[in-house]
Scaffold this motif. Structure first.
Motif, PDB file in Angstrom:
ATOM      1  N   ASN A 188       0.842  -1.188   0.000  1.00  0.00           N
ATOM      2  CA  ASN A 188       0.000   0.000   0.000  1.00  0.00           C
ATOM      3  C   ASN A 188       0.885   1.249   0.000  1.00  0.00           C
ATOM      4  O   ASN A 188       1.317   1.720   1.051  1.00  0.00           O
ATOM      5  N   GLY A 189       1.118   1.757  -1.205  1.00  0.00           N
ATOM      6  CA  GLY A 189       2.029   2.882  -1.355  1.00  0.00           C
ATOM      7  C   GLY A 189       1.557   4.161  -0.693  1.00  0.00           C
ATOM      8  O   GLY A 189       2.366   4.965  -0.222  1.00  0.00           O
ATOM      9  N   GLY A 190       0.252   4.338  -0.642  1.00  0.00           N
ATOM     10  CA  GLY A 190      -0.291   5.554  -0.019  1.00  0.00           C
ATOM     11  C   GLY A 190       0.067   5.633   1.452  1.00  0.00           C
ATOM     12  O   GLY A 190       0.589   6.647   1.938  1.00  0.00           O
ATOM     13  N   ALA A 191      -0.183   4.567   2.174  1.00  0.00           N
ATOM     14  CA  ALA A 191       0.125   4.555   3.599  1.00  0.00           C
ATOM     15  C   ALA A 191       1.635   4.628   3.827  1.00  0.00           C
ATOM     16  O   ALA A 191       2.131   5.376   4.681  1.00  0.00           O
ATOM     17  N   VAL A 194       3.143   8.090   3.589  1.00  0.00           N
ATOM     18  CA  VAL A 194       2.914   8.926   4.768  1.00  0.00           C
ATOM     19  C   VAL A 194       3.881   8.545   5.897  1.00  0.00           C
ATOM     20  O   VAL A 194       4.473   9.403   6.550  1.00  0.00           O
ATOM     21  N   ARG A 198       6.893  10.921   7.554  1.00  0.00           N
ATOM     22  CA  ARG A 198       6.979  11.154   8.998  1.00  0.00           C
ATOM     23  C   ARG A 198       8.339  10.752   9.542  1.00  0.00           C
ATOM     24  O   ARG A 198       8.905  11.450  10.395  1.00  0.00           O
ATOM     25  N   THR A 217       1.884  -5.219   7.287  1.00  0.00           N
ATOM     26  CA  THR A 217       0.446  -5.015   7.071  1.00  0.00           C
ATOM     27  C   THR A 217       0.190  -4.317   5.735  1.00  0.00           C
ATOM     28  O   THR A 217      -0.822  -4.597   5.076  1.00  0.00           O
ATOM     29  N   GLU A 221      -2.148  -6.090   3.091  1.00  0.00           N
ATOM     30  CA  GLU A 221      -3.351  -5.397   2.619  1.00  0.00           C
ATOM     31  C   GLU A 221      -3.386  -5.372   1.093  1.00  0.00           C
ATOM     32  O   GLU A 221      -4.388  -5.733   0.470  1.00  0.00           O
TER      33      GLU A 221
ATOM     34  N   ASP B 165      -6.111   6.333  -0.230  1.00  0.00           N
ATOM     35  CA  ASP B 165      -5.624   5.663   0.978  1.00  0.00           C
ATOM     36  C   ASP B 165      -4.707   6.563   1.800  1.00  0.00           C
ATOM     37  O   ASP B 165      -4.722   6.522   3.030  1.00  0.00           O
ATOM     38  N   ALA B 166      -3.896   7.363   1.130  1.00  0.00           N
ATOM     39  CA  ALA B 166      -2.969   8.227   1.878  1.00  0.00           C
ATOM     40  C   ALA B 166      -3.762   9.204   2.743  1.00  0.00           C
ATOM     41  O   ALA B 166      -3.416   9.435   3.910  1.00  0.00           O
ATOM     42  N   PHE B 169      -5.281   7.344   5.630  1.00  0.00           N
ATOM     43  CA  PHE B 169      -4.268   7.006   6.619  1.00  0.00           C
ATOM     44  C   PHE B 169      -3.905   8.223   7.463  1.00  0.00           C
ATOM     45  O   PHE B 169      -3.767   8.123   8.694  1.00  0.00           O
ATOM     46  N   LYS B 170      -3.790   9.376   6.825  1.00  0.00           N
ATOM     47  CA  LYS B 170      -3.519  10.609   7.590  1.00  0.00           C
ATOM     48  C   LYS B 170      -4.652  10.910   8.556  1.00  0.00           C
ATOM     49  O   LYS B 170      -4.432  11.306   9.710  1.00  0.00           O
ATOM     50  N   LEU B 173      -4.371   8.652  11.519  1.00  0.00           N
ATOM     51  CA  LEU B 173      -3.307   9.066  12.445  1.00  0.00           C
ATOM     52  C   LEU B 173      -3.803  10.231  13.305  1.00  0.00           C
ATOM     53  O   LEU B 173      -3.560  10.270  14.519  1.00  0.00           O
ATOM     54  N   LEU B 229      -5.436  -0.257   7.352  1.00  0.00           N
ATOM     55  CA  LEU B 229      -4.954   1.117   7.516  1.00  0.00           C
ATOM     56  C   LEU B 229      -5.094   1.547   8.980  1.00  0.00           C
ATOM     57  O   LEU B 229      -4.183   2.159   9.550  1.00  0.00           O
TER      58      LEU B 229
END
Lengths: 463, 463, 463, 463
Positions: A188-191, A194, A198, A217, A221, B165-166, B169-170, B173, B229
């Protein structure tokens, strides 16, 4: 009955059988198996006593001569295929990358040129799809008719390779229509993106953070999502470089339901772990590839997955970058480290050592994971991937007791380090043949660049 | 001990207990439970003999006065909350929708205005997030301090509500940091969109194709993704309107691992099925909502999920559109049918009938699914959601044997049809109190618009 | 409104609710909950400020005054119930053992005599069945009418307690007909017996071999078998003293399918492990009980099982034998060590410490596992197991911050060692009431032997 | 190179490969595979054009000449093996039954005598163990050295074959020591017995009650127990005649964990169902065997299990009793009906039809389930079970398009009915060879009774 080459006294090992037999080759093909085959007329007579005779290895995941952020992978189709041959691999499938806006054929043309005249072993191409307007969907279908019957998509690397689920789904529908296989980089590149940002913001720039910012995970996913999309599209899907137990569970569960879901792992996930980052300075960069190394306990789970056919294939994801100058590009920021590791040369030895000598599976299962299954999954079979009358004489005389210590000092890949430095393997090729022609003879390369041919692959059909 | 209202002779039912007791109310609060509580001084004395006294229902999923493609949902905060009260619901949480580019507070302000002076029962708001630059992330956190402690995201409706998804996910968080709950509409919108467009291209425009183009796999996939996520973000997640067995399995599996994962279903998924589309002409449009109706066997699986606490909540997703003029917008194209169905009024009766009279669970579990669990999950507890000393006197005198036949002819929602037309329920409110004030008295609304207050909800804390 | 006892200012905690309220007791019952309940006329006024007021603990698994191989368990119904009261337990269910050939009533008569006039708290009996001809099946049914609504069977201890599957199945059918619960000691005694005899033959006689010869697979298998038999019989089943992850998985899976399957664990499995056998000499004998201690990682799995309602109850399996003279019977042969450990006194403190202070679950879940769930499962509810108007005033004023160190030097059980020696707990009773009567007052027993009554339990009915 | 028999132009199909090749036989062995093998000197030249050449079928579950309650199974080793040969089966493993008190060798001697001089194809024996004192445990080990490397135990039929878990566990430990396989009849006989007696007491005596009194849960439970016992003993286990989804799940789960757990199903479970009992009068008796027929949906689950290698083998459990006089023994009481059905003749055709023509799996998987896997699991490989140089020339010229309708009127088994009457199959043997000798030639038996030899099997070794 007259053979160009006669291999005598070997133990033939296929994905199912193990038996003592001579083997006769004519015109690059296997033409006979039998006891005391007639030697007269044979140009070459090879004594394989004490050795296995196995089908040549097939590595369906390599990145030769691949551009990456201003540099390119350190092996081209010459050095890479020669190194492959040393390790008993006689066919590989590399990746032709579509740039956004390009036709797929443009990508293939580019890669054909890279390989042409250089490859020492046979090869094919998967096409990496990054952009898929209607016209490209048609092109996917037509390419399948020309022997490019697999397409790779990325669920990671936003802004570079990552594509949306809608695109993936369209590609799968096209694959379902045209008998192609979809290969998936499942994270899951999107997560992850982020998490990476960070980490950088917190000053975590060392190589190990490449691994620590890509949780299992995220891989599990995406693996599950790829499977769900394929299930809805009615297409097969092949998960590349599966690295962890959680992702494997998704594959297992799908296969238990009878879905055409497949996966490969790579020697690095079977032999290395997050502990490899416990090295001084920047050296951890040698182990920066994606998916990253995991906790050690995953290794045994992957071996068991191979034994139980939850994983079908071991490929290498060979994507070599030198430590000096290449890996060093990411000295201050792990996201700048060229991703990838060198592995094309030692796949068979590593799998044989851990699998067969390790008591985890039979020599037949070894043959299946490194040759037969990849051949069947990617349309190379029965021309490649087995020892049967009529198949290409891609053969390895494999000494199960030959011991070697892997080292950058002795390997043939054009890289200045080895991921497996110091690991002792038992079991290695003595001779390697491609279409009846000797490529490797007891540690010497006797083939030639340009011997390798592009193989038009058949459509996916596993029933 | 002096009470404003004294409820005598009822059977108090909470999520755990069932016992005969009088109940004394003062200043809108429950102040005493006991045998033979003193009546002197009480303004109202209610005889609840033969009835349960249960905490007022809490409906955490409604869409009142919601704009949708040029029209808006048929109930506003007055008609909707009155219908809710008829059904024994004394608190609801509606959704304030952020337009892209808007602040979240702008969205809330808009919805506060819709509710203010009109709501007959107490209410709160979840905020639907469609756009999440850095500043909005901060706003998410600050809103939690003002009683808006839940945010909803969509994995469906590309181009409208769907977020990447990004972004999800943000948001997770941020929720993890600030004690908020993330509510998720879990369907893979990318894949569904492709399927829908193929259906339209094939001339499949009738209402039932709304259902047939949204496979359960798309819901299960997104449910699993939302969970993954949330697991990576360390946040809780609440799956809204779960409709099928496959999605439930994902929730179950996560809960079995101890993750803070929750889900609701709705009466329509418990009572209706794909077979409801077997009606003449365009009437199927009455059942067009999302996720769609599923095959009938899913119903029993959902009931079991409620019994086994795999599902925690029954909400309504009340989003009413009249058949005439509203639903008819999609006469020639199911994608134009306003999505949603009316249900706010019959939740308690439907769940009691199928759950308690159906032998599937106890009256206590009934109370838990329609009141206590939603209160605890969304920061309303202990003020709402139970019968305990100190809680708001939101109470329903519930007659377990009162029989009714649901019909548009008699319901109080401002819609010209009922999804549940003709269904016979057993078990319904006799009186309904909100903060000690009588709203419903044997079939008559005796409250007033504007009685309802915005409730500042507490942060998520389920340990 | 006049109370015998008024408890003021406490925080009432039930399985669902937590709220500040006074509590009024009359005639041994809870008669009122409310703010500022009137004090006039009350004999006792107790200030519970800063403390929880919880329902008295219920321990459904004890073995007081139990004969075992020539000796008997060290606590009788006087010492055992007083120790229980010190720990906040106000009801227990012990086991009456049918000898082969005996009627069940004979067994009960024997145990009634043991308890009569001695018990300081209320009690009931499960009946252990070892022999089940037709007449006994009828007796099972008639006993259910007399308040003995649970029967225990053993799948272990061949030649002693172990019964065949056919007998188990018959008992379950009888239970299904008569609303009784079947309690099961689930270990495959046949396999274990073979393993034990092999160990002894190899000279493995030390206490730790008791644990090493009882694999978790044997417990998991029997657990699964008990569930399958119950499923076929249509009866509920309650797995006693579940000790390991593998067995828990079987329970979880059955519950996920909606079966009436329940299980308890005990504090020893939550706090101790196989590592406790790393003690000098014969001291390991202190930890010899069945099922045995497991590897440490199981502990967390069991805690999670409690949190997620995969396990419903914590009981003690209190079966005390002194180290001197009793445990020493097995000095040369672990199979001769009297099986069992002392635990009746510290259950609430241990569960509160690890569960609530450990952040694993809420005070409500704590109450549920030690009181409400056992009451509901075994027909004591609503008389016992909760704080509600009309219930027995079995109450504990529980100080959540009271710290104690468990030690044989200070405990009240009649045993010369403690399994939990040196473990520090936080959270303990200040006062304990049974039917309104004070039993424990800040560390002093102020009740009397004989106060306890036999409780006729109701039939199983959890819907 | 000179062959006794030369098979030309066939398509060789093994468990892995499919290729066009001639095949040369000498001295009963396969000695060469190749294109255009020399014909000179060959006694027989067989043209296999248009046909597969596959290894002879291996049926590891038959009961020829078996005594059963005063009667015996209708086929002896002559009629049974001839029928087997007609169907393409060239090796079988039958069961020698130890009477209680007997030595195992006595059992084997009895069965050797039954087969000697009569069998038309090769054979081996499993030994059914009913009694296992110390001396017999030693005998199990010594028999393994004489080619009897598998032992069968029953968890059903109390009072007849059923043995206790302790005995099973001892047998498994012995198997683990000596490289033997344990075959298990997995049904919980204790529970079934109680259910059966209740049914009879209620007057339920018709044949269908045989099926209705043996729930799938009883099979699943015993399957799980057998696996658990084997796991503790460290031995392999092979579940015979698996009939239902629930039992298959247990096998699947164990195999997913990498345990050496295997299972077979039989054509009757793939083609027949509980619906077959919807026949007039007593005719349902034709379908009385154990485990019984299940609901129809299990069929597809079993087919999928075969495709996914959750099931490894299809055997027949051939145990024929005539409808007249034999089955009729149970006219008034289904428990008196001789258990078993005839199936030895049609296994290959039925599996090929449903598996290969049905699109469920490849011809290779067909070969694996009916020949290669049984050979490998039971120590017959590589002598039997494949087509490889050096293997016995047990071969079937199999016409994939030959259509037949199964009927008692035309079959060669000595039974007066067929379970599969009227079922149309596609795919059947043209010629059948055993050790190079022609047994079946286009529908005619040309072999001889007594040709078959006892095969000393090797120890279990699947790594």
């Amino acid at each position: 009955m007259r053979f160009d080459t006669l291999i005598r006294n070997g133990i033939i090992a296929t994905a199912t059988d193990t038996f003592a037999s001579d083997l006769g080759i004519a015109d690059g093909k296997i033409v006979a198996l039998g006891q005391n085959l007639p030697a007269e007329g044979a140009t070459n007579i090879v004594d394989a006593a004490g050795n296995y005779v196995i089908p040549g290895g097939i590595d369906v995941h390599t990145h030769l001569d691949m551009p990456f952020g201003g540099t390119k992978s350190a092996d081209d189709f010459e050095s890479g295929t020669i190194a492959a041959a040393f390790g008993g691999t006689t066919t590989l499938i590399d990746f032709a990358i579509q740039q956004k806006g390009q036709t797929l054929r443009t990508a293939l043309d580019t890669w054909w040129k890279k390989a042409d005249g250089k490859a020492a072993i046979d090869y094919g191409f998967h096409c990496i799809v990054t952009d898929l307007p209607e016209a490209r969907l048609e092109e996917m279908k037509s390419l399948a008719g020309e022997g490019v019957t697999s397409f790779k998509l990325f669920m990671a690397y936003p802004g570079v390779f990552m594509v949306e689920d809608a695109l993936i789904f369209k590609a799968m529908l096209a694959a379902s229509d045209s008998g192609s296989m979809i290969c998936m980089h499942a994270e899951n590149g999107g997560a992850i993106d982020v998490i990476v940002r960070r980490a950088l913001a917190e000053g975590k720039t060392a190589p190990k953070y490449h691994a620590l910012t890509r949780p299992t995970t995220a891989e599990a996913e995406a693996t599950g999502r790829a499977i769900a999309l394929a299930e809805m599209a009615g297409s097969p899907v092949y998960i590349v470089h599966l690295s962890c137990s959680e992702a494997l569970e998704r594959v297992r569960e799908a296969r238990d339901r009878g879905l055409p879901v497949y996966a490969e792992t790579c020697p690095q996930y079977l032999y290395l772990s997050i502990e490899n980052f416990d090295v001084p300075g920047f050296e951890g960069a040698k182990y920066v590839f994606t998916p990253p190394l995991r906790e050690k306990w995953h290794q045994e789970r992957l071996w068991k997955g191979l034994a139980a056919d939850q994983l079908q294939v071991v490929s290498t994801d060979h994507c070599p970058f030198c430590y000096k100058e290449q890996k060093e590009l990411g000295k201050d920021d792990f996201t700048k480290i060229p991703n990838g590791g060198p592995g094309i040369e030692h796949r068979l030895s590593l799998v044989f050592t851990g699998g067969v000598h390790g008591g985890r599976f039979s020599v037949n299962r070894f043959v299946e994971t490194v040759s037969t299954a990849p051949a069947k999954l990617f349309g190379l079979y029965p021309r490649k991937g087995t020892i049967a009358v009529g198949s290409d004489a891609d053969l390895v005389i494999f000494d199960p007791n030959l011991e070697q210590v892997i080292s950058a000092a002795t390997h043939h890949m054009r890289v200045d380090y080895s991921m497996f430095e110091g690991i002792k393997v038992k079991g290695a090729p003595r001779q390697v043949f491609s279409r009846g022609r000797l490529l490797i003879d007891d540690g010497k390369f006797v083939g030639r660049a340009g011997h390798g041919e592009f193989i038009k692959r058949q459509r996916y059909n596993l029933r």
